[in-house]
Design a protein around this motif. Sequence first.
Motif, mmCIF file in Angstrom:
data_model
loop_
_atom_site.group_PDB
_atom_site.id
_atom_site.type_symbol
_atom_site.label_atom_id
_atom_site.label_comp_id
_atom_site.label_asym_id
_atom_site.label_seq_id
_atom_site.Cartn_x
_atom_site.Cartn_y
_atom_site.Cartn_z
ATOM 1 N N ALA A 115 0.833 -1.202 0.000
ATOM 2 C CA ALA A 115 0.000 0.000 0.000
ATOM 3 C C ALA A 115 0.867 1.251 0.000
ATOM 4 C CB ALA A 115 -0.923 -0.012 1.214
ATOM 5 N N GLY A 116 0.423 2.244 -0.741
ATOM 6 C CA GLY A 116 1.153 3.496 -0.842
ATOM 7 C C GLY A 116 1.110 3.994 -2.269
ATOM 8 N N GLY A 117 1.759 5.107 -2.528
ATOM 9 C CA GLY A 117 1.718 5.671 -3.869
ATOM 10 C C GLY A 117 0.311 6.137 -4.212
ATOM 11 N N SER A 118 -0.180 5.740 -5.378
ATOM 12 C CA SER A 118 -1.534 6.110 -5.826
ATOM 13 C C SER A 118 -2.536 5.152 -5.179
ATOM 14 C CB SER A 118 -1.624 6.064 -7.346
ATOM 15 O OG SER A 118 -0.690 6.949 -7.938
ATOM 16 N N VAL B 276 -6.890 0.611 -5.039
ATOM 17 C CA VAL B 276 -8.175 0.127 -4.511
ATOM 18 C C VAL B 276 -9.138 -0.108 -5.668
ATOM 19 C CG1 VAL B 276 -10.194 0.736 -3.128
ATOM 20 C CG2 VAL B 276 -7.895 1.233 -2.263
ATOM 21 N N ASP B 277 -9.250 0.899 -6.547
ATOM 22 C CA ASP B 277 -10.217 0.816 -7.646
ATOM 23 C C ASP B 277 -9.873 -0.277 -8.653
ATOM 24 O OD1 ASP B 277 -11.478 2.971 -6.465
ATOM 25 O OD2 ASP B 277 -10.595 4.464 -7.821
ATOM 26 N N VAL B 278 -8.568 -0.527 -8.860
ATOM 27 C CA VAL B 278 -8.170 -1.476 -9.907
ATOM 28 C C VAL B 278 -8.566 -2.905 -9.563
ATOM 29 C CG1 VAL B 278 -5.842 -2.153 -9.116
ATOM 30 C CG2 VAL B 278 -6.290 -1.853 -11.566
ATOM 31 N N ALA C 169 -7.922 -11.247 -7.858
ATOM 32 C CA ALA C 169 -8.151 -10.001 -7.131
ATOM 33 C C ALA C 169 -7.666 -10.136 -5.690
ATOM 34 C CB ALA C 169 -9.629 -9.629 -7.153
ATOM 35 N N VAL C 170 -7.178 -9.028 -5.142
ATOM 36 C CA VAL C 170 -6.727 -9.000 -3.747
ATOM 37 C C VAL C 170 -7.916 -8.589 -2.889
ATOM 38 C CG1 VAL C 170 -5.092 -7.999 -2.116
ATOM 39 C CG2 VAL C 170 -4.410 -8.403 -4.498
ATOM 40 N N ALA C 171 -8.429 -9.536 -2.117
ATOM 41 C CA ALA C 171 -9.694 -9.315 -1.422
ATOM 42 C C ALA C 171 -9.650 -8.122 -0.473
ATOM 43 C CB ALA C 171 -10.082 -10.586 -0.662
ATOM 44 N N ASN C 172 -8.576 -7.965 0.260
ATOM 45 C CA ASN C 172 -8.503 -6.919 1.277
ATOM 46 C C ASN C 172 -7.524 -5.804 0.906
ATOM 47 O OD1 ASN C 172 -10.312 -8.263 3.117
ATOM 48 N ND2 ASN C 172 -8.665 -9.719 3.504
ATOM 49 N N GLY C 173 -7.234 -5.658 -0.367
ATOM 50 C CA GLY C 173 -6.316 -4.618 -0.787
ATOM 51 C C GLY C 173 -4.867 -5.003 -0.521
ATOM 52 N N LEU C 174 -3.967 -4.090 -0.885
ATOM 53 C CA LEU C 174 -2.545 -4.340 -0.697
ATOM 54 C C LEU C 174 -2.161 -4.187 0.773
ATOM 55 C CD1 LEU C 174 -1.159 -2.373 -3.769
ATOM 56 C CD2 LEU C 174 -1.360 -4.852 -3.536
ATOM 57 N N ALA D 226 0.163 -3.198 4.082
ATOM 58 C CA ALA D 226 1.191 -2.213 4.435
ATOM 59 C C ALA D 226 2.542 -2.918 4.475
ATOM 60 C CB ALA D 226 0.872 -1.589 5.786
ATOM 61 N N ALA D 227 3.602 -2.170 4.185
ATOM 62 C CA ALA D 227 4.937 -2.768 4.179
ATOM 63 C C ALA D 227 5.255 -3.435 5.514
ATOM 64 C CB ALA D 227 5.978 -1.700 3.853
ATOM 65 N N ASP D 228 4.852 -2.826 6.608
ATOM 66 C CA ASP D 228 5.166 -3.378 7.926
ATOM 67 C C ASP D 228 4.397 -4.659 8.231
ATOM 68 O OD1 ASP D 228 6.954 -1.363 8.406
ATOM 69 O OD2 ASP D 228 5.587 -0.162 9.640
ATOM 70 N N ASP D 229 3.358 -4.948 7.446
ATOM 71 C CA ASP D 229 2.559 -6.151 7.692
ATOM 72 C C ASP D 229 3.066 -7.368 6.909
ATOM 73 O OD1 ASP D 229 0.910 -4.777 9.416
ATOM 74 O OD2 ASP D 229 -0.561 -4.277 7.864
ATOM 75 N N VAL D 230 4.049 -7.185 6.035
ATOM 76 C CA VAL D 230 4.619 -8.313 5.292
ATOM 77 C C VAL D 230 5.506 -9.118 6.241
ATOM 78 C CG1 VAL D 230 6.143 -8.971 3.395
ATOM 79 C CG2 VAL D 230 4.529 -7.077 3.105
ATOM 80 N N PRO D 231 5.313 -10.421 6.355
ATOM 81 C CA PRO D 231 6.130 -11.217 7.285
ATOM 82 C C PRO D 231 7.615 -11.053 7.001
ATOM 83 C CG PRO D 231 4.295 -12.514 6.460
ATOM 84 C CD PRO D 231 4.301 -11.247 5.662
ATOM 85 N N LYS D 232 8.410 -10.957 8.054
ATOM 86 C CA LYS D 232 9.831 -10.664 7.874
ATOM 87 C C LYS D 232 10.635 -11.866 7.392
ATOM 88 C CE LYS D 232 11.972 -11.721 12.317
ATOM 89 N NZ LYS D 232 12.883 -11.245 13.370
ATOM 90 N N ASP D 233 10.128 -13.079 7.568
ATOM 91 C CA ASP D 233 10.925 -14.263 7.221
ATOM 92 C C ASP D 233 10.089 -15.249 6.421
ATOM 93 O OD1 ASP D 233 12.793 -16.257 7.038
ATOM 94 O OD2 ASP D 233 12.729 -16.822 9.144
#
Length: 259
Positions: free
Chosen positions: A140-143, A148-150, A161-166, A168-175
Amino acid sequence: MSRESLRQTFGEDADLYDRVRPTYPPELFDALAAVVGDHPRVLEIGPGTGQATSAMVERAWPVTAVELSPGLADVLRRKYPAVEVIVADFDTLELPAQSFDLVISATAFHWLDPATRVQRCVDLLRPGGALAVVSTHHVAGGSEQFFVDVQACYDRFTDDAVANGLPAADDVPKDPEGFERSGLFGSAEFRRYVWDVDYSAPEYLELLSSYSGHRALTIERRDGLYDCIGALIGAAGGSITKRYLNQLSVGISLNQPLA
């Protein structure tokens, strides 16, 4: 389509892939150099046309690259004659044990056999060598409103389709590769690099055409999807900003010297 089938799609248009695929933040390779030193012997798995290779060549690191696609390998050889390029499937390729200081795979590790990929890489590392996996995430970020609309376009023309949107970077698992649980490393560390890229509508559609999932669509579905996306970019003013997360996962081998 299966993993084996999808990973074959990237070489269908090697020049397109070379033109549109982004490189990686220089800071990522600065962090790697701090781990492996100034002149590591490198094995790169799945280099494509050199999106990560370029930074290592600039640092004069000797690189051997294993690329599945002959078309991508041809472009890589043309760009970097000093790189030894092997056209092969890493999952079955036999290489000498403990031959490399660094084994690296950038946005390609997920195409390897998940049952064997970590162990096969570790077997190739000299004592104290490093396995580095660079993953690329769409976050998530940028435009933000565009992304969301795409999803309505993907709902209409694909099954992806991504059900819950993109996320956040901090929510991506670190390992994502389970380095810490593998028991194969004396230590592991993880770093994140977040950055934005601006795309016009033609540039963004070309980028999408380099993705395996988009290439696997029928022509009718892909044309419909691209028309839908292009219209949204036009409504957004003719360009959009995409946010990327590159995560660097580095494990230090526990290997003992060969007898």
